[in-house]
Design an enzyme around this catalytic site. Sequence first.
Site, PDB file in Angstrom:
ATOM      1  N   ASN A  41       0.860  -1.183   0.000  1.00  0.00           N
ATOM      2  CA  ASN A  41       0.000   0.000   0.000  1.00  0.00           C
ATOM      3  C   ASN A  41       0.890   1.225   0.000  1.00  0.00           C
ATOM      4  OD1 ASN A  41      -2.861  -1.104   0.428  1.00  0.00           O
ATOM      5  ND2 ASN A  41      -1.602  -2.204   1.924  1.00  0.00           N
ATOM      6  N   GLU A  42       1.123   1.741  -1.182  1.00  0.00           N
ATOM      7  CA  GLU A  42       2.040   2.861  -1.359  1.00  0.00           C
ATOM      8  C   GLU A  42       1.347   4.171  -0.974  1.00  0.00           C
ATOM      9  OE1 GLU A  42       4.980   2.224  -1.772  1.00  0.00           O
ATOM     10  OE2 GLU A  42       5.369   0.690  -3.269  1.00  0.00           O
ATOM     11  N   PRO A  43       2.119   5.265  -0.829  1.00  0.00           N
ATOM     12  CA  PRO A  43       1.514   6.562  -0.539  1.00  0.00           C
ATOM     13  C   PRO A  43       0.359   6.846  -1.494  1.00  0.00           C
ATOM     14  CG  PRO A  43       3.878   6.744  -0.432  1.00  0.00           C
ATOM     15  CD  PRO A  43       3.589   5.353  -0.904  1.00  0.00           C
TER      16      PRO A  43
ATOM     17  N   SER B 223      -2.622   5.489  -0.804  1.00  0.00           N
ATOM     18  CA  SER B 223      -3.623   4.444  -0.532  1.00  0.00           C
ATOM     19  C   SER B 223      -4.604   4.956   0.520  1.00  0.00           C
ATOM     20  CB  SER B 223      -2.948   3.191   0.042  1.00  0.00           C
ATOM     21  OG  SER B 223      -1.949   2.733  -0.829  1.00  0.00           O
TER      22      SER B 223
END
Length: 633
Positions: A158-160, A162
């Site tokens: 879950n990257e920035p 999300s």
Amino acid sequence: MKAEAQVYEKINTVICRDAVEASEQVAREIIDLIRKRSEESKPVVLGLATGSTPLLLYKRLIQAHRDEGLSFKNVITFNLDEYYGLEREHPESYWKFMHDQLFDHIDIPAENINLPDGRVPRDEVFAYCQNYEKQIEEAGGLDIQILGIGRTGHIGFNEPGSSEDSLTRMVTLDHLTRKDAARDFQGENAVPRNAITMGIGTILKAEKIYLMAWGQAKAEIISKAVEAEPTGVLPASFLQLHKNATFYIDRAAASELTRIKRPWLVGPCDWERVLIRKAVIWLARERDKPVLKLRDADYSEFGLSELLTDYGPAYDLNIAIFNDLQRSITGWPGGKPDADDTYRPERALPKQKRSLVLSPEPLIAEMGMGATIRRLVSQGHEVTLAHLCSGNLAVSDRDALYAAEFASSVIAEEGDSNGGTGSRIPVLKELREKSPYEDASPTVRAFKGLLRKNEATTTGMALKLESKQIRHLDLPFYEKGRYRRFKPEEDDVAILVELLREIQPHQIYMTGHQSDPSSLDAVSFGLFKQAVDEVKADDWWQDCRVWLYSPSDSLMPCHETEMSVPVSPDELQEKVMAIYNYHTQRSQVPGIENQEAWDVARSLGRKAAEEIDALGLAEYEALERFQHWKEQA
Ligand code: F6R
């Protein structure tokens, strides 16, 4: 109730001595739960992570199975994520990772293992992900979720950006995440662009969450996740919304938390020397004043009245720290002959020292202390630069192919001019045919190693070492292994012990003491410590001092520095030009984006000088920083 020191922390955070102690605590929680549920004949549902962080945890669980009779028959697992597009048997697939590191060594039934499948056709991914969520629910929900954290602040993938409600889905990997994985995949091109990951919402539904993090490189992101407001820009900060999330971190990863970085803001302190230094340096920066201009009011207004009461007035404190910093700066890293060395970082005698510089792989020592190496040589010390590993994993196929083509045409040309037909070097064919996803064969690795060793020798010679002073130890753990899966053994230690006993150095320079435990630097430092254990009864060891130098991607903190070696503009240029010889290492400094090694070395050296200048000491072009290794005895 929260301790006073933790007022800034919005997530329960446990700081452990090291990763082993922290992993043991998390393992205990899991083991106890498995046993309890097994007595009740109930299942346990675990959410698992990959990466280097949980490696020690998995090792401990395997040990509990092997030596303590722990059965995993009642355990159901769901892994966080998987790269999209990788075959299960790909050496970097998470499926392979989990089987190698855990599942193959315990008695978990195969049908209880769940991992997102990276091979699902694109148009079926959505339904597949919905079903993954459903399976977790049907299993009763996650009892414990294990997490690591990426430098982007990601949990799972879950990257920035999300959202806190996100569920299992296909995502695009952040550029920084792909860059961090480049070493494992032996090149960024080979890192998949997509992954399937549980969402933040999925993770937050777990009964308990344990996030672990090790090493200096995670310190900043940990402090933000724990202390800043929850935000999608930093997905791990959403864990603040969970009522039962705990972070288990080592000291290095904790170093940016307020209670560690500025403990005087959260309660009474034990004012030992390094802490006083830290406080005064911090105050000078906050007030934007040189140390000698700080006043009593500055100390009290910035929460340092306790220090002022114990060690003040400001004048005394300022002078003490100013002198302390001043004395740590020396142009004589091997000691100044015939000088009073009472306050000098290094002793005067013997005048000519045997200095052993250890570098986990080529480039690390040259970046951290290239100018100091040059200085030690010119001041007449007997310097040996030893690279523990060849660093062949960090050479791209493209660079290797280029070199092989070139070597082959040189041979062909020579052959022609000698009247022969010329010959091609054997590795060329293999490199031409190799796909980026394929692992390098031993021949390719040896060829890549040769490239780096040659670059290292050229660099060492540019620093005025003779080629016989440059050693390549080729430690077996590296040549047999791959990143994050290195298995150092007795024969690695034996090679180091032999080198130490052969050279019997007066000084050793080493790094890696604060790195992530599975990184090459930390593994190398661990081996060094084992070698020291074997030689510490030797006579020569009693007169040997170990200096730690800064890692290649960051600067040793000013307050921890006990020796700063000035670097003149010409010396800096010389160092940069020496590092320039690492052609295969363009844009390869792990942890640093889009910057060449020589730029990084130059800017870190300058930054060290600027910091000293701002404190009111002399203005240098650059500095290299060192710290005395305290655990030496
Ligand atoms: C792994 C995962 C990632 C890692 C994170 C840290 O399944 O989802 O979020 O936990 O990238 O990686 P390491 O532990 O290698 O530093």
